[in-house]
Design an enzyme around this catalytic site. Structure first.
Site, PDB file in Angstrom:
ATOM      1  N   ARG A 181       0.844  -1.193   0.000  1.00  0.00           N
ATOM      2  CA  ARG A 181       0.000   0.000   0.000  1.00  0.00           C
ATOM      3  C   ARG A 181       0.880   1.244   0.000  1.00  0.00           C
ATOM      4  NH1 ARG A 181      -0.780  -1.156   5.789  1.00  0.00           N
ATOM      5  NH2 ARG A 181      -2.613  -2.402   5.362  1.00  0.00           N
ATOM      6  N   ARG A 188       1.562   5.401  13.860  1.00  0.00           N
ATOM      7  CA  ARG A 188       0.245   5.217  14.442  1.00  0.00           C
ATOM      8  C   ARG A 188       0.139   5.901  15.806  1.00  0.00           C
ATOM      9  NH1 ARG A 188       2.112   0.904  11.475  1.00  0.00           N
ATOM     10  NH2 ARG A 188       0.581  -0.493  10.521  1.00  0.00           N
ATOM     11  N   ASP A 255      -3.890   1.187  16.827  1.00  0.00           N
ATOM     12  CA  ASP A 255      -2.828   0.867  15.880  1.00  0.00           C
ATOM     13  C   ASP A 255      -3.315   0.959  14.438  1.00  0.00           C
ATOM     14  OD1 ASP A 255      -4.322  -1.499  16.793  1.00  0.00           O
ATOM     15  OD2 ASP A 255      -3.109  -2.598  15.352  1.00  0.00           O
ATOM     16  N   ASN A 256      -4.591   1.283  14.238  1.00  0.00           N
ATOM     17  CA  ASN A 256      -5.136   1.442  12.895  1.00  0.00           C
ATOM     18  C   ASN A 256      -5.499   2.889  12.587  1.00  0.00           C
ATOM     19  OD1 ASN A 256      -4.889  -1.195  12.057  1.00  0.00           O
ATOM     20  ND2 ASN A 256      -6.948  -1.785  12.676  1.00  0.00           N
TER      21      ASN A 256
END
Length: 474
Positions: A181, A188, A255-256
């Site tokens: 990606r 994060r 963490d996203n």
């Protein structure tokens, strides 16, 4: 070793690696039995000078992960995070790594990050792999969100790797893949949380300066509350764009979520079929913590955890003030996002709030009969689309008090670039959607007969819709 042809637009700048070994671990990619190129995003590659690669070179860099020129090699990033609000200090890049960083044609720094590239020190007993189905789903999610104007990572590459994977939540064995990606940052909220957890304020200060200097340059050096304020604003914009797109991320753990306010890591995502505030994407979200309408709350909660980590290096009061800016910023961004989705000019707080309220009221009244995306398709351009909407297949749904209030609010607003309605996309009876039944059908064609035509056709149609909306990247 593949040799990349000269490409002046390719500008390597591996800045995360400057932070040092405290922030990540040098790793190697798995040696896969096959490398079958299934998707390469030349549109994204052109922004970083990599579109000239041959397929063989592409596979060398994004399947075997030979280092791109000027890049030091992969690093698995270290971070912690709250998962469904339970703190987990055993996270980190468990099946991915940061492969490279490059300057884009707009001058911004971009990451090339992986998913499914093999085990790392943070794999926690997992196999470090990605299912091909998961990779296909991530490409489709990123393409749709980009078309809808949501700040998102872009699926850059998908390569099938020839391994058979065992998974407990889908039919096994299943095919494997590695995804790359392209996104602005993989730093994060949980990256800061880890530094706070291990008692390293010096690492937090270094992270703030790293992220500020690269991604929020309007913030003065040393202004930690100002940095948090910038992250709050970006995150509010992201949450508003998700809602306007009818998108449910599914797993909004700390963490996203990252410092650039950019959506990434698409697992159990869904787009709304119709207005349903409690709609969830993940089967394991049994209490609806990350349901559609609770996403802004989830993002704000995660921001408070980031603020808690920053409290080790800054006073609490200005950090709290920065956090308190989330609510007003979110409402402001939501008004703007709904006006953009309806293709009309923003008029200011009062008029835009009426448009937002009446749009949601109409969707609520329409129930399952009035799907989310078709409403925005029918009324894109405001009053300029009246004949098209009322004469179309959903014309009979547009009646009653809720519709009258919506029409009045909509007609207050001038069409924004009404020439967009001349695009053939708006001559179609319905919009381009990304609902789960179609996603499953696309996967079934691949799984059953290795037929990739529905997948590539869908990507092409989504990009065409984004061209018509002219919202991509906006």
């Amino acid at each position: 070793m593949a040799r990349m042809p000269a490409a002046p637009a390719y500008r390597p700048e591996p800045r995360f690696f400057d932070l040092g070994a405290d922030y990540g671990d040098a790793v190697e990619a798995a040696a896969f039995p096959e490398n079958r190129l299934r998707f390469r995003n030349d549109r994204a590659a052109a922004t970083v000078g990599l579109e000239t690669l041959t397929d063989a070179e592409w596979v060398a860099y994004f399947g075997r992960f030979e280092p791109l020129p000027g890049q030091p090699g992969p690093v698995a990033m270290r971070y912690h995070g709250h998962q469904f609000r339970t703190y987990n200090p055993d996270l980190g890049d468990g099946r991915g790594f940061l492969a490279a960083q490059v300057r884009a044609d707009d001058g911004r720094l971009l990451d090339l990050g992986t998913k499914g590239s093999g085990t790392t020190p943070w794999s926690r007993g997992g196999d470090g792999r990605l299912t091909l189905k998961g990779g296909v789903r991530e490409v489709l999610a990123a393409e749709m969100l980009e078309a809808l104007g949501v700040p998102t990572s872009r699926a850059f590459s998908l390569i099938e790797t020839g391994e058979e994977l065992q998974r407990g939540d889908e039919p096994s064995p299943t095919r494997s893949a590695v995804l790359v990606r392209l996104s602005y940052s993989h730093v994060r909220f949980g990256t800061f949380q880890r530094a706070a957890y291990i008692g390293r304020p010096d690492m937090i200060e270094a992270l703030v300066e790293h992220a500020r200097s690269l991604y929020h340059r309007d913030v003065t050096a040393g202004d930690t509350p100002g940095f948090l304020r910038a992250v709050v604003e970006a995150s509010a914009r992201l949450a508003a764009r998700w809602v306007a797109a009818g998108f449910v991320h599914g797993v909004l753990n700390t963490d996203n979520l990252n410092v650039t306010g950019e959506s990434f890591d698409y697992g159990p995502w869904r787009f709304l079929p119709h207005y349903e505030p409690g709609f969830t994407a993940a089967y394991f979200d049994q209490f609806g913590l990350y349901a559609f309408a609770r996403q802004p709350e989830a993002v704000f909660w995660a921001l408070t955890q980031l603020g808690g980590a920053l409290k080790t290096v800054a006073d609490a009061e200005p950090l709290t003030d920065a956090l308190n800016g989330f609510g007003p910023a979110y409402i402001r961004e939501l008004r703007t996002a709904f006006a953009a989705r309806l293709g009309v000019v923003s008029l200011g707080e009062a008029a835009d709030q009426r448009l937002l309220d009446t749009t949601l009221a109409l969707l609520r009244q329409g129930g399952e009969a009035l799907r989310w995306e078709p409403l925005f398709h029918d009324w894109f351009g405001g009053f300029a689309s009246s004949a098209r909407a009322l004469g179309g297949p959903r014309g009979k749904l547009y009646q009653g008090e809720a519709f009258d209030a919506f029409r009045l609010a909509l007609f207050e607003h001038e069409p924004d670039r009404p020439e967009r309605l001349e695009h053939p996309v708006f001559a179609a009876a319905g919009p381009e959607e990304m609902l789960i039944d179609e996603v499953e059908a696309i996967w079934a064609a691949i799984d059953d007969g290795d037929d990739w035509r529905p997948f590539h056709d869908k990507v092409a149609r989504v990009r065409r819709a984004g061209e018509a909306w002219r919202l991509s990247g906006g």
